[in-house]
Design an enzyme around this catalytic site. Structure first.
Site, PDB file in Angstrom:
ATOM      1  N   THR A   1       0.834  -1.203   0.000  1.00  0.00           N
ATOM      2  CA  THR A   1       0.000   0.000   0.000  1.00  0.00           C
ATOM      3  C   THR A   1       0.870   1.255   0.000  1.00  0.00           C
ATOM      4  O   THR A   1       1.792   1.367   0.801  1.00  0.00           O
ATOM      5  CB  THR A   1      -0.935  -0.013   1.223  1.00  0.00           C
ATOM      6  OG1 THR A   1      -1.698  -1.208   1.179  1.00  0.00           O
ATOM      7  CG2 THR A   1      -1.850   1.201   1.230  1.00  0.00           C
TER       8      THR A   1
ATOM      9  N   CYS B   1      32.236   4.398  12.482  1.00  0.00           N
ATOM     10  CA  CYS B   1      31.928   4.785  13.854  1.00  0.00           C
ATOM     11  C   CYS B   1      31.387   3.611  14.643  1.00  0.00           C
ATOM     12  O   CYS B   1      30.890   3.761  15.742  1.00  0.00           O
ATOM     13  CB  CYS B   1      30.991   5.979  13.895  1.00  0.00           C
ATOM     14  SG  CYS B   1      29.705   5.922  12.673  1.00  0.00           S
TER      15      CYS B   1
END
Ligand SMILES: *Cc1c(COP(=O)(O)O)cnc(C)c1O
Length: 394
Positions: free
Chosen positions: A244, A332
């Protein structure tokens, strides 16, 4: 100087513009119908979807709205482009670059586990791909080449147009044409995207990088491109992305791109000015820094800087305490000493690469923001270096 909040992480994400939010709101409440439903509720949503698709197609100069596939994000668009075209075509080979976003790199690496082959093209020291190497890697079973439009860590703009011209020549003599994809997530809203001029068959965009909502993206698929969906379950988005439709997101992203395109010239002038001012200030005020971004061949909003002898993470946290949001340019993942794949590719010194930050600018940044950063950053770098064993033993 008084503490202020300065958001310099606009390449990670941006805030939704007020005009965009206003455009979206009715689709959560009044016009909430399923765009596939036959009743009026559904048809109102469908009308908005059709209009957005037409507008979006025009904004990137696509030939027709059917070439626009709305996806759940930029990552999804990248996955469909690469995996979808490899599955649909005979060949087993993809060529990309060493500095792509993980949405491309990890997709290629995963395909390698399933019998496909991938080549990762190297770059020069500002991050531009080696075109000769790319030409040499092309084989009979090459299906797709994916080269990002601009890099998200250092901002370098890649010669996508040049690659497409070379491919056009090569494709003249081939039965199975090689497709060209570009991840344009870092350029949408910053550079005018024109799929004809770029000469690409596939192009990915993400709404939240240009003041649209998160969780919505676009994959442009040139008419006639042989590609298969990765998901199955409905006719939505011409079968390429069943589920949808996120009408509010689609309407919002389209509005955001419309606004960005119409204000591009003045916005980018301002952002270039702020970025270059910060770069200049950092070089003047702080010793032992390396500007990784080539200021003459990059998108306006990105500045990557290595502060030698410190950990980027340390500096990032200090900046955060001072109200400044940036991002670590190096991997990181906590505890990882590996420098980022992008900095490795451009041949950055691995030690220096660890102390790398990315400042990324946006429409809400001001000159006062930059003055504030230039006021506090030199002291923070000095403090971080005092804690650094490498700095103290040098
Ligand atoms: C942010 C980003 C993506 C991922 O987009 P999402 O919508 O967050 O999935 C892909 N490529 C590049 C270059 C990006 O900067």
């Amino acid at each position: 100087m008084k503490k202020r909040n300065v958001y310099l992480d606009n390449s990670a994400t941006t805030q939704v513009r007020k005009e965009v939010l206003e455009e979206m709101l009715p689709y959560f409440t009044e016009i909430y119908g399923n765009a596939s439903s036959v009743h009026t509720f559904g048809q109102e949503a469908k009308a908005a979807l059709i209009k957005a698709r037409e507008t979006f197609a025009k904004l990137i100069n696509a030939d027709s709205p059917e070439e626009i596939i709305f996806t759940s994000c930029g990552t999804e668009a990248d996955n469909i482009a690469i995996a979808g075209s490899l599955i649909a075509n005979k060949g087993k080979h993809v060529i990309t670059s060493r500095i792509e976003h993980h949405a491309i790199l990890f997709t290629c690496q995963n395909l390698e586990k399933h019998g496909y082959r991938a080549d990762y093209i190297s770059t020069d020291k500002i991050g531009r791909i080696n075109i000769e190497e790319l030409k040499n890697k092309i084989t009979d079973d090459t299906v797709i080449i994916s080269i990002m439009h601009a890099n998200n860590e250092i901002g370098v703009i890649e010669p996508v147009e040049e690659v497409s011209k070379i491919l056009k020549e090569i494709n003249k003599t081939r039965k199975n044409k090689i497709l060209l994809h570009t991840d344009a997530v870092q350029t949408a809203g910053k550079l005018k995207l024109d799929v004809q001029k770029l000469g690409v068959d596939l192009l990915s965009v993400s709404g939240h990088k240009f003041y649209g909502p998160k969780g919505i993206g676009t994959l442009y698929i040139r008419k006639g491109t042989n590609i298969e969906p990765l998901f199955h379950g409905g006719h939505h988005e011409f079968g390429m992305k069943p589920g949808t439709e996120n009408v509010a997101g689609i309407v919002g992203m389209t509005k955001a791109l419309e606004l960005a395109n119409s204000e591009m010239e003045e916005e980018s002038k301002k952002i270039f000015y702020l970025r270059n001012k910060l770069a200049k200030g950092i070089v003047e005020k702080i010793p032992e820094v390396v500007i990784n971004t080539d200021l003459n061949n990059s998108v306006a909003g990105i500045l990557s800087v290595s502060f030698n002898y410190i950990e980027g993470e340390t500096l990032l946290l200090m900046l955060d305490m001072a109200g400044i949001a940036a991002s670590a340019g190096s991997a990181c993942a906590t505890g990882s000493a590996e420098p980022s794949h992008v900095l490795s590719a451009i041949g950055a010194n691995p030690l220096a690469a660890q102390g790398t930050l990315r400042f990324s600018f946006g429409r809400y940044n001001t000159e006062e923001d930059i003055d504030y950063v230039l006021e506090v950053l030199p002291n923070l770098v000095e403090r971080a270096r005092k804690m650094s064993p490498v700095w103290n033993s040098k």
